[in-house]
Scaffold this active site. Structure first.
Site, PDB file in Angstrom:
ATOM      1  N   SER A 131       0.847  -1.187   0.000  1.00  0.00           N
ATOM      2  CA  SER A 131       0.000   0.000   0.000  1.00  0.00           C
ATOM      3  C   SER A 131       0.884   1.238   0.000  1.00  0.00           C
ATOM      4  O   SER A 131       1.820   1.344   0.794  1.00  0.00           O
ATOM      5  CB  SER A 131      -0.908   0.001   1.228  1.00  0.00           C
ATOM      6  OG  SER A 131      -1.686   1.170   1.278  1.00  0.00           O
ATOM      7  N   SER A 133       0.894   5.792  -1.163  1.00  0.00           N
ATOM      8  CA  SER A 133       0.068   6.990  -1.009  1.00  0.00           C
ATOM      9  C   SER A 133      -0.950   7.166  -2.127  1.00  0.00           C
ATOM     10  O   SER A 133      -2.033   7.706  -1.914  1.00  0.00           O
ATOM     11  CB  SER A 133       0.965   8.225  -0.944  1.00  0.00           C
ATOM     12  OG  SER A 133       1.771   8.299  -2.098  1.00  0.00           O
ATOM     13  N   ILE A 134      -0.622   6.692  -3.331  1.00  0.00           N
ATOM     14  CA  ILE A 134      -1.501   6.889  -4.485  1.00  0.00           C
ATOM     15  C   ILE A 134      -2.370   5.660  -4.748  1.00  0.00           C
ATOM     16  O   ILE A 134      -3.529   5.786  -5.127  1.00  0.00           O
ATOM     17  CB  ILE A 134      -0.674   7.218  -5.742  1.00  0.00           C
ATOM     18  CG1 ILE A 134       0.147   8.489  -5.529  1.00  0.00           C
ATOM     19  CG2 ILE A 134      -1.564   7.363  -6.963  1.00  0.00           C
ATOM     20  CD1 ILE A 134      -0.667   9.733  -5.339  1.00  0.00           C
ATOM     21  N   ALA A 135      -1.810   4.484  -4.558  1.00  0.00           N
ATOM     22  CA  ALA A 135      -2.522   3.260  -4.924  1.00  0.00           C
ATOM     23  C   ALA A 135      -2.113   2.124  -3.999  1.00  0.00           C
ATOM     24  O   ALA A 135      -1.182   2.260  -3.194  1.00  0.00           O
ATOM     25  CB  ALA A 135      -2.209   2.899  -6.381  1.00  0.00           C
ATOM     26  N   VAL A 137      -1.903  -2.495  -3.995  1.00  0.00           N
ATOM     27  CA  VAL A 137      -1.781  -3.641  -4.890  1.00  0.00           C
ATOM     28  C   VAL A 137      -2.374  -4.884  -4.239  1.00  0.00           C
ATOM     29  O   VAL A 137      -2.108  -5.177  -3.069  1.00  0.00           O
ATOM     30  CB  VAL A 137      -0.295  -3.884  -5.236  1.00  0.00           C
ATOM     31  CG1 VAL A 137      -0.131  -5.152  -6.042  1.00  0.00           C
ATOM     32  CG2 VAL A 137       0.278  -2.695  -5.996  1.00  0.00           C
ATOM     33  N   LYS A 152      -3.227  -3.267  -9.463  1.00  0.00           N
ATOM     34  CA  LYS A 152      -2.960  -1.974  -8.829  1.00  0.00           C
ATOM     35  C   LYS A 152      -4.184  -1.091  -8.984  1.00  0.00           C
ATOM     36  O   LYS A 152      -4.696  -0.915 -10.097  1.00  0.00           O
ATOM     37  CB  LYS A 152      -1.732  -1.316  -9.484  1.00  0.00           C
ATOM     38  CG  LYS A 152      -1.262  -0.041  -8.815  1.00  0.00           C
ATOM     39  CD  LYS A 152       0.046   0.445  -9.450  1.00  0.00           C
ATOM     40  CE  LYS A 152       0.634   1.647  -8.733  1.00  0.00           C
ATOM     41  NZ  LYS A 152       1.926   2.065  -9.327  1.00  0.00           N
ATOM     42  N   ASP A 287      12.663   6.359 -11.861  1.00  0.00           N
ATOM     43  CA  ASP A 287      12.294   6.234 -10.447  1.00  0.00           C
ATOM     44  C   ASP A 287      12.830   4.918  -9.885  1.00  0.00           C
ATOM     45  O   ASP A 287      12.108   4.144  -9.257  1.00  0.00           O
ATOM     46  CB  ASP A 287      10.765   6.299 -10.307  1.00  0.00           C
ATOM     47  CG  ASP A 287      10.322   6.598  -8.889  1.00  0.00           C
ATOM     48  OD1 ASP A 287      11.134   7.146  -8.110  1.00  0.00           O
ATOM     49  OD2 ASP A 287       9.163   6.288  -8.543  1.00  0.00           O
TER      50      ASP A 287
END
Length: 544
Positions: A131, A133-135, A137, A152, A287
């Protein structure tokens, strides 16, 4: 400002003050008011005075929540704007947040797919695998081929939270830009704008899926890098389905060593993967922090990297690639004059930059670095120092180079964590030299002809018609030029006539004044009338 925004702002101020971050505010005429107001909030005390300021900043952002964590992570990559004691702490920010309800996640997935989840998947796990901040899984198995997959899904209502916090961030950034000395260099508003774009892009999983498909195609069949397969038929703006991988997280060095992995080869392949993405493909994963990088557990003797989360990628055009490669090679050879000249030629610094001064500034920064053995020198920090020096000569921030610098620092850090003796310079130099040879000389010419040949063959039957059209257009163009020249000559003739008549009129008017002075009224009236007529004719000539 709405009541909810005021409450959120108070919460932010309270957290910042509890971590003593008011110490970061400089003594300045614009900060007198806020610092005085801080004393009025006597009930909010610094509860972490025993910790360094960088650690306090990191802890405060983690407490403020997902949006601020993402901001801190982005700030950590801008080492040209923030001092090391802050950037180092910000780079430690963790994006692990409490998961939202798994039943709600299942409902969101079913809404996107248009039916019960059992229609397409076996063994869907209500408990999330991870888990952020945005999504978050979830795991499952695909019914069509029984393969293990991960799903996701974007957090519900996250856009509202992001929009509210972004509005506050922009307000605070505008305040900082007015209050903080040298704010033009820090560019707080521009930093928030860049952050907003990155964050909004991450909310669209179609973008991440497209990036992953592109990277996977570039390295299909490669021993160096593996990108999990994306199942586009089940993917959407808020849901993405991809192959599940079973690797070892790159930060778990003990586990990687325990299975007998060739650590030297693994570290070197990380470097070659980076340069291959940049110079061969012009498309690189930007990233590659430890949370997004794994090592294939099935082939320790032939180690392979696994890349996840392709939401942020970078691209370079052919000019940037060439100048960057030449810059790297000039550094290898300590040819600082060429480095300075390349920056001017590429347009990264103004064309009127004094090359001698620029070369001297680069030499001052780099010579102490090169006094060490090459294997001990950080490639990423040399690039960082170069950009910081160039910025003193009005180098504009190049977004693609910022992403490149960030990725290089990640790759070098991971490589030396796995194999401390990694000589990144020795690994990179042959790659760059080979690439440069392919860009110039006979081989480059042959490749260019080979690439263009199909297009030329396709256009060959049209060549006679294109040649005829060109000749016809040339004849028409010549006629138009002749007409324009004739018009120009006529216009010039008219202007000459007009000037002559204007001069004659002026002369006659002066003569009229002289006659009038000598009391010869008849001659004066005639000369004056003729002068006025001459002026009228001149005006008519110009108007024609």
């Amino acid at each position: 400002m709405t009541l909810s925004e005021i409450k959120r702002l108070y919460r932010i101020i309270k957290v910042l003050l509890e971590y003593g971050l008011d110490e970061l505010a400089p003594v300045h005429q614009f900060t007198k008011g806020p610092l005085l107001a801080r004393k009025a909030l006597f009930w909010i005390r610094n509860r972490h005075a025993d910790k360094p300021i960088g650690e306090r900043l990191r802890l405060a952002l983690e407490e403020l929540g997902p949006v601020w964590i993402k901001l801190g992570q982005m700030m950590s990559t801008r080492r040209d704007l923030f001092p090391p004691h802050l950037a180092d702490q910000l780079s430690l920010l963790q994006d692990n947040v409490a998961p939202f309800d798994g039943q709600r996640a299942q409902q969101l997935i079913e809404d996107v797919l248009g039916g019960p989840i059992e229609t397409w998947f076996h063994d869907f796990s209500i408990k999330p695998l991870a888990s952020a901040s945005i999504a978050q899984v979830h795991t499952a198995r695909l019914k069509s081929n029984d393969k293990d997959i991960v799903i996701k899904v974007i957090r519900p209502d996250i856009r509202t939270v992001i929009d509210d916090d972004l509005r506050l961030m922009f307000r605070l950034a505008h305040i900082v830009s007015k209050c903080v000395p040298h704010s033009r260099r820090l560019k707080p508003v521009e930093v928030i704008k860049e952050y907003k774009k990155t964050l909004i892009d991450e909310l669209d999983l179609r973008r991440e899926a497209a990036n992953a498909i592109h990277l996977r195609r570039n390295f299909l069949g490669s021993d160096e890098l593996y990108i999990p397969e994306i199942y586009s038929d089940f993917s959407n703006e808020t849901v993405m389905v991809s192959e599940r991988i079973y690797g070892i997280q790159v930060s778990d060095v003990d586990a990687i060593v325990a299975q007998g992995t060739d650590m030297k080869l693994l570290a070197e392949r990380g470097v070659t993967v980076f340069f291959t993405q940049v110079f061969r493909d012009s498309f690189f994963h930007a990233d590659m922090h430890p949370g997004n990088v794994f090592v294939n557990a099935d082939r320790p003797e032939n180690p392979q990297w696994i890349g996840l989360d392709c939401g942020i990628v970078g691209t370079l055009n052919s000019e940037d690639k060439r100048y960057l490669a030449e810059n790297f090679l000039a550094f290898f050879n300590r040819d600082y004059r060429k480095v300075a000249q390349l920056h001017v030629d590429s347009g990264w610094v103004p064309y009127d930059t004094n090359i001698d001064e620029f070369e001297g500034a680069i030499r001052v920064v780099c010579e102490p670095i090169f006094a060490k053995p090459l294997c001990e020198i950080s490639f990423g920090h040399v690039l960082l120092n170069l950009f910081n020096t160039a910025r003193r000569f009005n180098m504009e921030v190049q977004p693609q180079l910022v992403l490149l610098q960030k990725t290089l620092l990640y790759v070098e850090g991971l490589g030396r964590q796995l194999y401390p003796q990694l000589d990144l310079w020795q690994t990179a130099k042959p790659f760059l030299e080979t690439w440069m040879l392919e860009q110039v000389g006979p081989k480059a010419l042959f490749n260019a002809i080979k690439e263009k040949a199909p297009h030329w063959v396709e256009k060959l039957p049209e060549l006679p018609e294109l040649l005829y059209d060109s000749l016809k257009q040339g004849r028409v163009m010549n006629q138009r030029v002749d007409a324009l020249y004739a018009g120009y000559r006529e216009s010039k003739k008219q202007h000459s006539t007009g000037k002559f008549l204007l001069g004659v009129g002026a002369t006659l008017v002066i003569c009229s004044a002289i006659f009038l002075t000598n009391q010869q009224e008849t001659y004066a009236m005639g000369s004056g009338f003729a002068g006025v007529v001459s002026w009228l004719l001149s005006w008519r000539t110009y108007r024609r």
